[in-house]
Scaffold this active site. Sequence first.
Site, short mmCIF file in Angstrom:
data_model
loop_
_atom_site.label_atom_id
_atom_site.label_comp_id
_atom_site.label_asym_id
_atom_site.label_seq_id
_atom_site.Cartn_x
_atom_site.Cartn_y
_atom_site.Cartn_z
N ARG A 30 14.17 -5.17 -4.39
CA ARG A 30 14.56 -4.49 -5.63
C ARG A 30 14.96 -5.48 -6.72
NH1 ARG A 30 12.65 -1.34 -2.84
NH2 ARG A 30 13.36 0.72 -2.18
N GLY A 46 7.08 -2.20 -2.93
CA GLY A 46 6.47 -0.86 -2.85
C GLY A 46 7.07 0.02 -3.92
N GLY A 54 12.56 -2.99 0.82
CA GLY A 54 13.87 -3.19 0.19
C GLY A 54 13.90 -4.16 -0.97
N GLN A 60 -5.70 -1.79 2.98
CA GLN A 60 -4.84 -1.46 4.13
C GLN A 60 -5.52 -0.38 4.96
OE1 GLN A 60 -2.84 1.78 4.01
NE2 GLN A 60 -2.57 1.49 6.21
N HIS A 80 8.08 -0.24 6.82
CA HIS A 80 7.47 0.85 6.07
C HIS A 80 8.46 1.39 5.03
CE1 HIS A 80 3.59 3.12 7.00
NE2 HIS A 80 4.03 3.83 5.99
N THR A 107 -2.23 -1.46 9.55
CA THR A 107 -0.85 -0.98 9.71
C THR A 107 -0.61 -0.53 11.15
OG1 THR A 107 -0.66 -0.40 7.40
CG2 THR A 107 0.84 0.72 8.90
N TYR A 150 -5.42 2.36 8.05
CA TYR A 150 -4.80 3.15 9.11
C TYR A 150 -5.87 3.35 10.17
CZ TYR A 150 -0.45 4.56 6.75
OH TYR A 150 0.79 4.58 6.17
N PRO A 191 0.83 -1.22 0.00
CA PRO A 191 0.00 0.00 0.00
C PRO A 191 0.86 1.26 0.00
CG PRO A 191 0.08 -0.97 2.20
CD PRO A 191 0.78 -1.93 1.28
N ARG A 221 10.62 12.75 7.91
CA ARG A 221 11.33 12.57 6.64
C ARG A 221 12.04 13.88 6.28
NH1 ARG A 221 6.02 9.68 5.37
NH2 ARG A 221 6.37 7.94 6.79
C1 LIG Z 1 5.50 7.01 -0.60
C2 LIG Z 1 5.11 5.87 0.28
C3 LIG Z 1 3.86 5.87 0.89
C4 LIG Z 1 3.48 4.80 1.69
N1 LIG Z 1 2.21 4.79 2.22
C5 LIG Z 1 1.82 3.75 2.97
C6 LIG Z 1 0.50 3.67 3.44
O1 LIG Z 1 -0.34 4.50 3.13
N2 LIG Z 1 0.17 2.63 4.25
C7 LIG Z 1 1.08 1.67 4.60
O2 LIG Z 1 0.75 0.75 5.35
N3 LIG Z 1 2.34 1.69 4.12
C8 LIG Z 1 2.73 2.70 3.30
N4 LIG Z 1 3.99 2.72 2.79
C9 LIG Z 1 4.90 1.59 3.06
C10 LIG Z 1 4.71 0.50 2.00
O3 LIG Z 1 3.48 -0.14 2.14
C11 LIG Z 1 5.82 -0.57 2.09
O4 LIG Z 1 5.89 -1.04 3.42
C12 LIG Z 1 7.17 -0.05 1.66
O5 LIG Z 1 7.07 0.76 0.50
C13 LIG Z 1 8.08 -1.23 1.37
O6 LIG Z 1 9.36 -0.82 1.08
P1 LIG Z 1 9.93 -0.66 -0.43
O7 LIG Z 1 9.36 0.60 -0.94
O8 LIG Z 1 11.39 -0.60 -0.22
O9 LIG Z 1 9.47 -1.87 -1.20
C14 LIG Z 1 4.39 3.75 1.95
C15 LIG Z 1 5.63 3.73 1.32
C16 LIG Z 1 5.99 4.77 0.48
C17 LIG Z 1 7.32 4.70 -0.23
#
Ligand SMILES: Cc1cc2nc3c(=O)[nH]c(=O)nc-3n(C[C@H](O)[C@H](O)[C@H](O)COP(=O)(O)O)c2cc1C
Length: 387
Positions: A314, A333, A312, A134, A279, A162, A136, A84, A171
């Site tokens: 990739r 993600g 992570g 997902q 996350h 979550t 919140y 998500p 950030r």
């Molecule tokens: C820009 C951004 C927004 C995200 N928003 C959410 C979110 O709304 N809800 C959530 O559970 N996780 C959120 N995440 C975390 C992702 O679900 C996921 O855990 C994460 O992107 C995994 O890492 P990766 O980007 O390295 O694959 C977000 C991640 C990013 C990069």
Amino acid sequence: MVDLMGLDRAASIEDLRLKAKSRIPRFAFDLVDGGAENERNLRRNSEAFEEVEMTPRYMVDVSDIDTRASVFGQTFDVPFGMAPIGMLNAFWPGADLTLARLCKAQNIPYTASSAASTTLEKLAEAADGNGWFQLYVSSDPDVTESLISRAEAAGYTTLIVTADVPAAGKRDRDIRNQLAVPFRFTPEVVLQCAMNPRWALTSLKHGSPNVANYADLLQSATSYADVQKTLITAGFTWEDLKRLRNRWKGKLLVKGILHEKDAVACAELGCDGIVVSNHGGRQVAFGPPTIEALPAIAKAVAGRMTIILDSGIRRGADVLRAKALGADFTFAGRALAYGVGAGSDAGAKRAFDILQLELVRALGQLGIPSYAEVGPSELSASNRTGS
Ligand SMILES: Cc1cc2nc3c(=O)[nH]c(=O)nc-3n(C[C@H](O)[C@H](O)[C@H](O)COP(=O)(O)O)c2cc1C
């Protein structure tokens, strides 16, 4: 088809990331690319994957590779789905729907974020049976309940709660960029938009992105800060999770688990699964990479629940590393998001293809004809003793 965008020359997810960077204003690129504070956790997520070695075995017939994986009674064509991501249309306009459709077309799960820039109803329709929702947990119980009943009505059967947001992540890039939602058109933002005309024009066409599921809240709140305060809560506890478990009749997973004791508590509470996640390194800089947290969690859970891992991923081999260390399934993600940023629909497909083809190749090199068979014996001797 003629590859006008040069996507075929992108050999890796990193290539797509760089391509996305070249056509998206910095403030919007950083929103997705960045991590918490000095981004130590973000960097460690990738480094830790690289440290996990698997040893190839040869002279096994791998002419037919089976990448399918079953989760909660549904069989997906490859063992990764879309994590998500909130506000993704700020990165590339229309990104949410592009990815929901991609997931349906490739038969992988698509997770619609509570904070998506497209409503959960539209995303359920686009994901067409492959959508998960997902949640919140809000500081306002009525807001949480409304999201849950809308998700039910839209036909979602899997809910991912979550847990890793008792506070919003800090950030540093977003602070430096003075990021605001809706966008504030400071001279710097205007300049960045002018330097990326394609992004600017497409954004103009789609309108300013927002957290679409909270339309009522957006209307009644006096400031966006008020809205943000309502989206998450520092007061979410195990008691609340127990209530959610009783409330949600479908499959329920908890996302953001890093400690084996929390994993066990989720199993004892009757959850169907967990997402081992930090996350994507966006919450804390000091935490462990998920691939390092995974072995102890898998051992403690001992098959009682489904384990999904993200943060992570990739490379296709990362999906196999996660499986070898105890995960059943994975989420990508940013990997898929970078694809959309690099080339909209075709870019998303390119990102999917890169991961999928790397996965197939890695299984062949490991001498394992099917994903389902990957296990700890694939780990090199040093990783086996270390885990
Ligand atoms: C820009 C951004 C927004 C995200 N928003 C959410 C979110 O709304 N809800 C959530 O559970 N996780 C959120 N995440 C975390 C992702 O679900 C996921 O855990 C994460 O992107 C995994 O890492 P990766 O980007 O390295 O694959 C977000 C991640 C990013 C990069």
